[in-house]
Write a protein that holds these residues in place. Structure first.
Motif, mmCIF file in Angstrom:
data_model
loop_
_atom_site.group_PDB
_atom_site.id
_atom_site.type_symbol
_atom_site.label_atom_id
_atom_site.label_comp_id
_atom_site.label_asym_id
_atom_site.label_seq_id
_atom_site.Cartn_x
_atom_site.Cartn_y
_atom_site.Cartn_z
ATOM 1 N N MET A 267 0.829 -1.192 0.000
ATOM 2 C CA MET A 267 0.000 0.000 0.000
ATOM 3 C C MET A 267 0.872 1.255 0.000
ATOM 4 N N THR A 268 1.835 1.300 0.935
ATOM 5 C CA THR A 268 2.612 2.534 1.054
ATOM 6 C C THR A 268 3.594 2.709 -0.094
ATOM 7 N N GLU A 269 4.108 1.582 -0.673
ATOM 8 C CA GLU A 269 5.107 1.765 -1.726
ATOM 9 C C GLU A 269 4.465 2.258 -3.019
ATOM 10 N N SER A 270 3.162 2.081 -3.170
ATOM 11 C CA SER A 270 2.523 2.550 -4.391
ATOM 12 C C SER A 270 1.927 3.944 -4.203
ATOM 13 N N ARG A 271 2.315 4.618 -3.147
ATOM 14 C CA ARG A 271 1.782 5.959 -2.903
ATOM 15 C C ARG A 271 2.247 6.909 -4.015
ATOM 16 N N ASP A 272 1.344 7.782 -4.448
ATOM 17 C CA ASP A 272 1.679 8.763 -5.473
ATOM 18 C C ASP A 272 2.632 9.797 -4.873
ATOM 19 N N PRO A 273 3.855 9.947 -5.436
ATOM 20 C CA PRO A 273 4.801 10.904 -4.845
ATOM 21 C C PRO A 273 4.302 12.345 -4.965
ATOM 22 N N GLY A 274 3.407 12.617 -5.925
ATOM 23 C CA GLY A 274 2.879 13.979 -6.071
ATOM 24 C C GLY A 274 1.637 14.213 -5.236
ATOM 25 N N LEU A 275 1.201 13.200 -4.476
ATOM 26 C CA LEU A 275 0.016 13.304 -3.603
ATOM 27 C C LEU A 275 -1.214 13.779 -4.360
ATOM 28 N N GLN A 276 -1.363 13.305 -5.600
ATOM 29 C CA GLN A 276 -2.498 13.767 -6.412
ATOM 30 C C GLN A 276 -3.858 13.419 -5.791
ATOM 31 N N PRO A 277 -4.072 12.171 -5.316
ATOM 32 C CA PRO A 277 -5.388 11.887 -4.711
ATOM 33 C C PRO A 277 -5.669 12.787 -3.520
ATOM 34 N N GLU A 278 -4.627 12.998 -2.700
ATOM 35 C CA GLU A 278 -4.774 13.859 -1.531
ATOM 36 C C GLU A 278 -5.187 15.274 -1.942
ATOM 37 N N ARG A 279 -4.511 15.799 -2.960
ATOM 38 C CA ARG A 279 -4.812 17.163 -3.397
ATOM 39 C C ARG A 279 -6.228 17.257 -3.954
ATOM 40 N N THR A 280 -6.627 16.208 -4.672
ATOM 41 C CA THR A 280 -7.985 16.237 -5.232
ATOM 42 C C THR A 280 -9.019 16.169 -4.120
ATOM 43 N N ARG A 281 -8.695 15.368 -3.080
ATOM 44 C CA ARG A 281 -9.634 15.282 -1.950
ATOM 45 C C ARG A 281 -9.769 16.635 -1.275
ATOM 46 N N LEU A 282 -8.638 17.310 -1.097
ATOM 47 C CA LEU A 282 -8.699 18.629 -0.462
ATOM 48 C C LEU A 282 -9.437 19.637 -1.343
ATOM 49 N N ALA A 283 -9.325 19.480 -2.670
ATOM 50 C CA ALA A 283 -10.069 20.371 -3.565
ATOM 51 C C ALA A 283 -11.572 20.191 -3.349
ATOM 52 N N TRP A 284 -11.994 18.929 -3.148
ATOM 53 C CA TRP A 284 -13.419 18.691 -2.843
ATOM 54 C C TRP A 284 -13.786 19.339 -1.515
ATOM 55 N N ARG A 285 -12.885 19.251 -0.526
ATOM 56 C CA ARG A 285 -13.185 19.861 0.780
ATOM 57 C C ARG A 285 -13.325 21.372 0.653
ATOM 58 N N ARG A 286 -12.409 21.997 -0.094
ATOM 59 C CA ARG A 286 -12.493 23.453 -0.274
ATOM 60 C C ARG A 286 -13.806 23.825 -0.939
ATOM 61 N N THR A 287 -14.187 23.022 -1.938
ATOM 62 C CA THR A 287 -15.429 23.337 -2.644
ATOM 63 C C THR A 287 -16.614 23.190 -1.705
ATOM 64 N N THR A 288 -16.575 22.167 -0.837
ATOM 65 C CA THR A 288 -17.644 22.007 0.152
ATOM 66 C C THR A 288 -17.724 23.229 1.055
ATOM 67 N N LEU A 289 -16.545 23.745 1.419
ATOM 68 C CA LEU A 289 -16.509 24.926 2.283
ATOM 69 C C LEU A 289 -17.160 26.121 1.581
ATOM 70 N N SER A 290 -16.831 26.327 0.309
ATOM 71 C CA SER A 290 -17.460 27.416 -0.449
ATOM 72 C C SER A 290 -18.969 27.234 -0.493
ATOM 73 N N CYS A 291 -19.379 25.977 -0.698
ATOM 74 C CA CYS A 291 -20.814 25.687 -0.762
ATOM 75 C C CYS A 291 -21.467 26.002 0.583
ATOM 76 N N THR A 292 -20.754 25.721 1.673
ATOM 77 C CA THR A 292 -21.290 26.008 2.999
ATOM 78 C C THR A 292 -21.518 27.505 3.179
ATOM 79 N N VAL A 293 -20.548 28.306 2.723
ATOM 80 C CA VAL A 293 -20.693 29.759 2.850
ATOM 81 C C VAL A 293 -21.956 30.225 2.132
#
Lengths: 102, 136
Positions: free
Chosen positions: A1-27
């Motif tokens: 699991m850990t050795e196949s981690r994306d070195p650019g953290l792309q899934p993580e960044r995309t997840r955070l993009a969804w969180r930011r969008t949720t925050l905007s939607c909340t406002v």
């Protein structure tokens, strides 16, 4: 699991993009609810505010589901379902806003 | 097929809206990182749309001394731009996803320029309206 981690953290960044969008939607949802309570005398205002909160809940669920999907080293691309439903939520918020403002 | 132009592209895009799984039938699946980048770009546009919708609410709530017509016109311009921006974000996401699957160039768009001009115009109008309101 850990050795196949994306070195650019792309899934993580995309997840955070969804969180930011949720925050905007909340406002936006808070502004809609505030408006609905503010001129509570008009039924259109109350209805618009209530429906906006429902749309916000739908968006929360959507973003949460996509975030869970993204919680793998190599997630699949989003189908059209996610972008289309998310955009529909935003259009619905705009439509309720028109009902409240006019 | 290639001569069908913009309208053919729009029709194909609309068909995709109602049969979302068909996007996976075309071309080859690109590197997942490209798809995720496309998704993040889409989300950034969606946040822009949400900011415009929020701006529409803000005009209505925080400028109560404006005349009704002016206030509603400004709010409607922002709300309309927000809705348009959200729909266009999906369309652009589909076009970019399809281009990546087929190995074509990414689509170009004049939407950012148009949106920039509209936001600039609304901002200028708001400055004028607020200033005139203060002077009165």
């Amino acid at each position: 699991m850990t050795e196949s981690r994306d070195p650019g953290l792309q899934p993580e960044r995309t997840r955070l993009a969804w969180r930011r969008t949720t925050l905007s939607c909340t406002v936006v949802a808070v502004l809609a609810a505030r408006q609905g309570l503010h001129d509570g005398r008009s039924p259109a205002g109350l209805l618009g505010g209530a429906l906006s909160l429902l749309v916000w809940l739908a968006f929360l669920g959507l973003a949460h589901r996509r975030a869970r999907e993204l919680d793998t080293p190599r997630p699949r691309a989003a189908g059209l379902r996610y972008p289309a439903s998310a955009a529909l939520c935003v259009v619905a918020l705009a439509a309720f806003a028109v009902a409240v403002v006019v | 097929m290639s001569g069908s132009g913009e309208r053919g592209g729009l029709a194909r895009g609309l068909r995709l809206w109602f049969a979302p799984e068909r996007i996976r039938e075309e071309g080859r699946t690109p590197d997942y990182r490209f798809s995720l980048a496309n998704e993040r770009t889409f989300l950034a546009w969606l946040r822009t749309a949400l900011a415009l919708v929020g701006g529409g609410f803000a005009v209505d709530q925080f400028l109560p001394e404006l005349r009704w017509g002016v206030r509603v016109a400004l709010a409607l311009a922002l709300l309309g731009a927000g809705a348009l921006c959200a729909l266009r974000a999906v369309n652009h996401w589909v076009r970019a996803e399809r281009a990546m699957r087929r190995g074509e160039d990414l689509p170009v768009s004049r939407f950012p320029v148009l949106l920039g001009l509209l936001v600039g115009a609304v901002a200028a109008a708001m400055v004028l309206v607020v200033l005139l309101g203060r002077l009165r």
